[in-house]
Design an enzyme around this catalytic site. Structure first.
Site, PDB file in Angstrom:
ATOM      1  N   HIS A  15      62.229  34.190  63.460  1.00 57.90           N
ATOM      2  CA  HIS A  15      62.628  32.778  63.528  1.00 57.90           C
ATOM      3  C   HIS A  15      63.932  32.550  64.291  1.00 57.90           C
ATOM      4  O   HIS A  15      64.904  33.289  64.089  1.00 57.90           O
ATOM      5  CB  HIS A  15      62.770  32.225  62.107  1.00 57.90           C
ATOM      6  N   SER A  33      56.600  27.792  59.077  1.00 57.08           N
ATOM      7  CA  SER A  33      58.010  28.053  58.767  1.00 57.08           C
ATOM      8  C   SER A  33      58.978  27.412  59.757  1.00 57.08           C
ATOM      9  O   SER A  33      60.152  27.274  59.447  1.00 57.08           O
ATOM     10  CB  SER A  33      58.263  29.559  58.745  1.00 57.08           C
ATOM     11  N   ASP A  86      66.300  35.696  62.291  1.00 52.88           N
ATOM     12  CA  ASP A  86      65.665  36.889  61.728  1.00 52.88           C
ATOM     13  C   ASP A  86      64.693  37.435  62.785  1.00 52.88           C
ATOM     14  O   ASP A  86      64.739  37.005  63.939  1.00 52.88           O
ATOM     15  CB  ASP A  86      65.015  36.609  60.353  1.00 52.88           C
TER      16      ASP A  86
END
Ligand SMILES: *[C@@H]1O[C@H](CO)[C@@H](O)[C@H](O)[C@H]1NC(C)=O
Ligand SMILES: *[C@@H]1O[C@H](CO)[C@@H](O)[C@H](O)[C@H]1NC(C)=O
Length: 354
Positions: free
Chosen positions: A331, A37, A328
């Site tokens: 991340h 990610s 978040d």
């Protein structure tokens, strides 16, 4: 001697054409990305997976406020690296059917949120495994040869900058959470296994023509807001030191691999990127980097929300993500990613020419 003169003219013209066709010396023609990610610029939008960042508030500071699938409020490190090298502002996702091979010729991401070095890691959220990412890279190479010709494709493949940003999910989503891997491997054995997979991947991509690599180390896993929140039985919001020790141990093996391959692979220039050191510094002294909060993510309560849990409904989501190291609970924010991109760009190869 008109014949010789004409010949000289022809040779000169050919030399000029050659010079015009090739990039200026030192110019990087493309940024090519593998990973999770931290590097997925939208591939997971096109596969059946739970690991999606294509909904608000993700992307709210991206051009046009579009949630592209990037797990942040804006761009990722690879995007900033691409822009800094004079290439497009964002790196397209390979699986996005909106991009032709001509768009992908200046950079492409094969990364998939939720992927790890271990195949089993990607299977948990049905992401693309690293070996699937490399299969796509082989197809990409074949398409590039058809579209641009052998010589131009070879130039792109051998002068591109290759970024690998992968491994955190193997621990956070797999080994440290589910017992399956723990039964089979002790932690040191698992680290050795993963570094072996990384070695095979780097060798495979080198074998397909890649030369310049940036291998990004793990961040301080135990200081991600989600891991602080789950740090029981001491729920004080402290970093989980056990997880940080794992990250440091894995990173030192990864650094060893980079040194070894620099020695063994012909023409290669691999650089290890100390993401751990940089992020630890940002987390310990956020104000020195212009941040106000390095403990919580911007999204929601900042402790648990990531992926589907990070949604627009939350009245708690912060107004200005630039003040946060994390967007978040897992991340980094776009501004933190921009700082990380600087370290990726600056990282130098440890290759020693004998
Ligand atoms: C992952 O799966 C692919 C496809 O099944 C296989 O070729 C590859 O060897 C596997 N990699 C690892 C590290 O197990
Ligand atoms: C990158 O290197 C330049 C030149 O040495 C330096 O000024 C800059 O601060 C470095 N950036 C980072 C993020 O390390």
């Amino acid at each position: 001697m008109p014949a010789l003169f004409v010949l000289a003219q022809v040779v000169l013209a050919a030399a000029r054409r050659g010079a015009a066709a090739a990039d200026p010396p030192g110019r990087v023609p493309a940024v090519i990305v593998f990973g999770d990610s931290t590097a997925d610029t939208g591939n997971n939008n096109f596969i059946q997976t739970m690991a999606r960042g294509n909904h608000p508030p993700y992307g709210r500071d991206f051009a046009g406020g579009v949630a592209t699938g990037r797990f942040s409020n804006g761009r990722l490190p690879a995007d900033f690296v691409s822009e800094a090298l004079g290439l497009p502002r964002s790196v397209p996702a390979y699986l996005d059917p909106g991009h032709t091979i001509h768009h992908l010729a200046t950079g492409v991401s094969f990364a998939s949120a939720g992927a790890g070095l271990d195949n089993m890691t990607a299977q948990i959220p049905s992401a693309m495994t690293l070996s699937e990412q490399i299969d796509h890279f082989r197809r990409y190479r074949a398409r590039l040869r058809r579209a641009k010709g052998q010589a131009a494709a070879h130039h792109i493949m051998s002068h591109a900058l290759y970024i690998f940003s992968i491994g955190a999910s193997d621990f956070l989503q797999n080994y440290l959470v589910f017992p399956a891997r723990g039964y089979r491997y002790t932690l040191p054995e698992y680290e050795v296994y993963l570094v072996g997979v990384a070695e095979a991947a780097l060798r495979a991509v080198h074998g397909l023509g890649a030369r310049a690599f940036r291998v990004v180390g793990l961040p301080p896993l135990g200081c991600l807001p989600l891991e602080r929140a789950m740090n029981l039985p001491r729920p004080t919001g402290e970093c989980n030191e056990v997880y940080n020790v794992v990250a440091r141990s894995f990173n030192s093996r990864l650094r060893g691999l980079v040194a070894k391959l620099n020695w063994e692979l012909p023409g290669v220039r691999l650089a290890y990127v100390d993401q751990y050191g940089l992020m630890s510094a940002m987390i310990a002294k956020p104000w020195e980097y212009g941040f106000e909060n390095s403990v919580q993510g911007c999204c929601g309560t900042g402790y648990v929300e990531t992926g589907v849990l990070c949604s627009l409904d939350s009245a708690l989501t912060c107004d200005n993500a630039d003040k946060y190291v994390f967007f978040d609970a897992v991340h980094p924010s776009e501004r933190a990613y921009k700082i990380i991109a600087g370290v990726i760009l600056n990282a130098t190869s440890t290759r020693r020419f004998p």
